[in-house]
Design a protein around this motif. Structure first.
Motif, PDB file in Angstrom:
ATOM      1  N   MET A   1       0.843  -1.176   0.000  1.00 17.53           N
ATOM      2  CA  MET A   1       0.000   0.000   0.000  1.00 17.53           C
ATOM      3  C   MET A   1       0.887   1.238   0.000  1.00 17.53           C
ATOM      4  N   HIS A   2       0.371   2.325  -0.503  1.00 15.64           N
ATOM      5  CA  HIS A   2       1.106   3.580  -0.549  1.00 15.64           C
ATOM      6  C   HIS A   2       0.998   4.280   0.796  1.00 15.64           C
ATOM      7  N   ILE A   3       1.852   5.252   0.998  1.00 18.24           N
ATOM      8  CA  ILE A   3       1.913   5.967   2.269  1.00 18.24           C
ATOM      9  C   ILE A   3       0.594   6.672   2.598  1.00 18.24           C
ATOM     10  N   GLY A   4      -0.107   7.172   1.583  1.00 17.84           N
ATOM     11  CA  GLY A   4      -1.384   7.844   1.811  1.00 17.84           C
ATOM     12  C   GLY A   4      -2.421   6.911   2.406  1.00 17.84           C
ATOM     13  N   GLU A   5      -2.464   5.696   1.899  1.00 16.32           N
ATOM     14  CA  GLU A   5      -3.402   4.703   2.425  1.00 16.32           C
ATOM     15  C   GLU A   5      -3.026   4.332   3.856  1.00 16.32           C
ATOM     16  N   LEU A   6      -1.741   4.187   4.118  1.00 16.46           N
ATOM     17  CA  LEU A   6      -1.264   3.877   5.468  1.00 16.46           C
ATOM     18  C   LEU A   6      -1.632   5.012   6.430  1.00 16.46           C
ATOM     19  N   THR A  27      10.424   1.192   8.314  1.00 12.79           N
ATOM     20  CA  THR A  27      11.088   1.272   7.019  1.00 12.79           C
ATOM     21  C   THR A  27      10.200   0.681   5.930  1.00 12.79           C
ATOM     22  N   ALA A  28       9.999   1.452   4.872  1.00 17.92           N
ATOM     23  CA  ALA A  28       9.184   0.980   3.749  1.00 17.92           C
ATOM     24  C   ALA A  28       9.806  -0.271   3.148  1.00 17.92           C
ATOM     25  N   SER A  29       8.949  -1.146   2.620  1.00 15.23           N
ATOM     26  CA  SER A  29       9.443  -2.393   2.035  1.00 15.23           C
ATOM     27  C   SER A  29      10.048  -2.174   0.652  1.00 15.23           C
ATOM     28  N   GLY A  30       9.755  -1.042   0.065  1.00  9.23           N
ATOM     29  CA  GLY A  30      10.290  -0.745  -1.255  1.00  9.23           C
ATOM     30  C   GLY A  30       9.706   0.547  -1.770  1.00  9.23           C
ATOM     31  N   ARG A  31       9.939   0.788  -3.046  1.00 10.52           N
ATOM     32  CA  ARG A  31       9.418   1.989  -3.690  1.00 10.52           C
ATOM     33  C   ARG A  31       8.903   1.630  -5.083  1.00 10.52           C
ATOM     34  N   GLN A  41       0.875  -5.027   5.103  1.00 13.89           N
ATOM     35  CA  GLN A  41      -0.015  -5.170   6.257  1.00 13.89           C
ATOM     36  C   GLN A  41       0.794  -5.230   7.552  1.00 13.89           C
ATOM     37  N   ASP A  42       1.977  -5.838   7.501  1.00 13.59           N
ATOM     38  CA  ASP A  42       2.853  -5.872   8.681  1.00 13.59           C
ATOM     39  C   ASP A  42       3.268  -4.465   9.096  1.00 13.59           C
ATOM     40  N   HIS A  43       3.519  -3.599   8.134  1.00 14.59           N
ATOM     41  CA  HIS A  43       3.850  -2.207   8.437  1.00 14.59           C
ATOM     42  C   HIS A  43       2.670  -1.523   9.131  1.00 14.59           C
ATOM     43  N   SER A  45       0.353  -2.952  10.978  1.00 13.11           N
ATOM     44  CA  SER A  45       0.284  -3.464  12.350  1.00 13.11           C
ATOM     45  C   SER A  45       1.352  -2.823  13.225  1.00 13.11           C
ATOM     46  N   ARG A  46       2.529  -2.682  12.677  1.00 17.52           N
ATOM     47  CA  ARG A  46       3.644  -2.072  13.417  1.00 17.52           C
ATOM     48  C   ARG A  46       3.337  -0.605  13.732  1.00 17.52           C
ATOM     49  N   LEU A  47       2.783   0.089  12.771  1.00 15.14           N
ATOM     50  CA  LEU A  47       2.453   1.497  12.970  1.00 15.14           C
ATOM     51  C   LEU A  47       1.334   1.673  13.991  1.00 15.14           C
ATOM     52  N   ILE A  48       0.395   0.768  14.006  1.00 13.86           N
ATOM     53  CA  ILE A  48      -0.666   0.823  15.017  1.00 13.86           C
ATOM     54  C   ILE A  48      -0.078   0.611  16.409  1.00 13.86           C
ATOM     55  N   LEU A  49       0.881  -0.307  16.521  1.00 11.42           N
ATOM     56  CA  LEU A  49       1.559  -0.519  17.805  1.00 11.42           C
ATOM     57  C   LEU A  49       2.298   0.750  18.227  1.00 11.42           C
ATOM     58  N   ILE A  50       2.989   1.380  17.308  1.00  8.55           N
ATOM     59  CA  ILE A  50       3.697   2.625  17.596  1.00  8.55           C
ATOM     60  C   ILE A  50       2.710   3.684  18.068  1.00  8.55           C
ATOM     61  N   ARG A  51       1.586   3.783  17.382  1.00 10.10           N
ATOM     62  CA  ARG A  51       0.567   4.770  17.743  1.00 10.10           C
ATOM     63  C   ARG A  51       0.011   4.528  19.141  1.00 10.10           C
ATOM     64  N   ARG A  52      -0.059   3.283  19.540  1.00 11.40           N
ATOM     65  CA  ARG A  52      -0.549   2.945  20.884  1.00 11.40           C
ATOM     66  C   ARG A  52       0.460   3.326  21.971  1.00 11.40           C
ATOM     67  N   MET A  53       1.740   3.387  21.602  1.00  9.15           N
ATOM     68  CA  MET A  53       2.783   3.738  22.566  1.00  9.15           C
ATOM     69  C   MET A  53       2.837   5.245  22.817  1.00  9.15           C
ATOM     70  N   LYS A  54       2.450   6.024  21.833  1.00 10.65           N
ATOM     71  CA  LYS A  54       2.590   7.484  21.919  1.00 10.65           C
ATOM     72  C   LYS A  54       1.882   8.087  23.134  1.00 10.65           C
ATOM     73  N   PRO A  55       0.617   7.738  23.404  1.00  6.99           N
ATOM     74  CA  PRO A  55      -0.047   8.369  24.553  1.00  6.99           C
ATOM     75  C   PRO A  55       0.590   8.020  25.898  1.00  6.99           C
TER      76      PRO A  55
END
Length: 120
Positions: A1-6, A27-31, A41-43, A45-55
């Motif tokens: 998926m592209h960064i906008g969708e993410l 890190t993006a899987s490619g360009r 999809q793994d990215h 999930s990882r980003l959602i985990l990061i977002r949960r850590m922020k607060p």
């Protein structure tokens, strides 16, 4: 998926995701041929985990450390049996519990404050 969708799926800005990519947190899987970052999809999930850590107030360095621990545990390497890695994860769990309790106390105080205002 592209960064906008993410960005749309996570509620984070493009700038934030790009920054995370630049510092190695996500890190993006490619360009694409056009140079657009690609994510899986793994990215997500990882980003959602990061977002949960922020607060909870985890720093970017702490996030990188925790993600390294998780990668080690999920990698099926000898790290999953390593007591030191498990101990490090336990430390993060303890920190998260403490930080959550502190946030809960702040929410309780905010609720008390609102109750006082509403009684005026």
């Amino acid at each position: 998926m592209h960064i906008g969708e993410l960005a749309e799926k996570t509620g984070l800005s493009l700038r934030t995701i790009r920054h995370y990519d630049e510092i190695g947190l996500l890190t993006a899987s490619g360009r694409t041929e056009g140079g657009f970052r690609l994510y899986t999809q793994d990215h997500l999930s990882r980003l959602i985990l990061i977002r949960r850590m922020k607060p909870l107030g985890f720093s970017l360095e702490e996030m990188i450390d925790l993600l390294t621990i998780i990668d080690t545990l999920e990698g099926g390497e000898s790290g999953s049996d390593n007591p030191e890695v498990r101990n490090e994860l336990g430390g993060f769990i303890s920190q998260a519990v403490e930080r959550r309790e502190k946030l809960q106390e702040q929410l309780n105080m905010a609720d008390e404050f609102l109750d006082l205002l509403r009684r005026q």
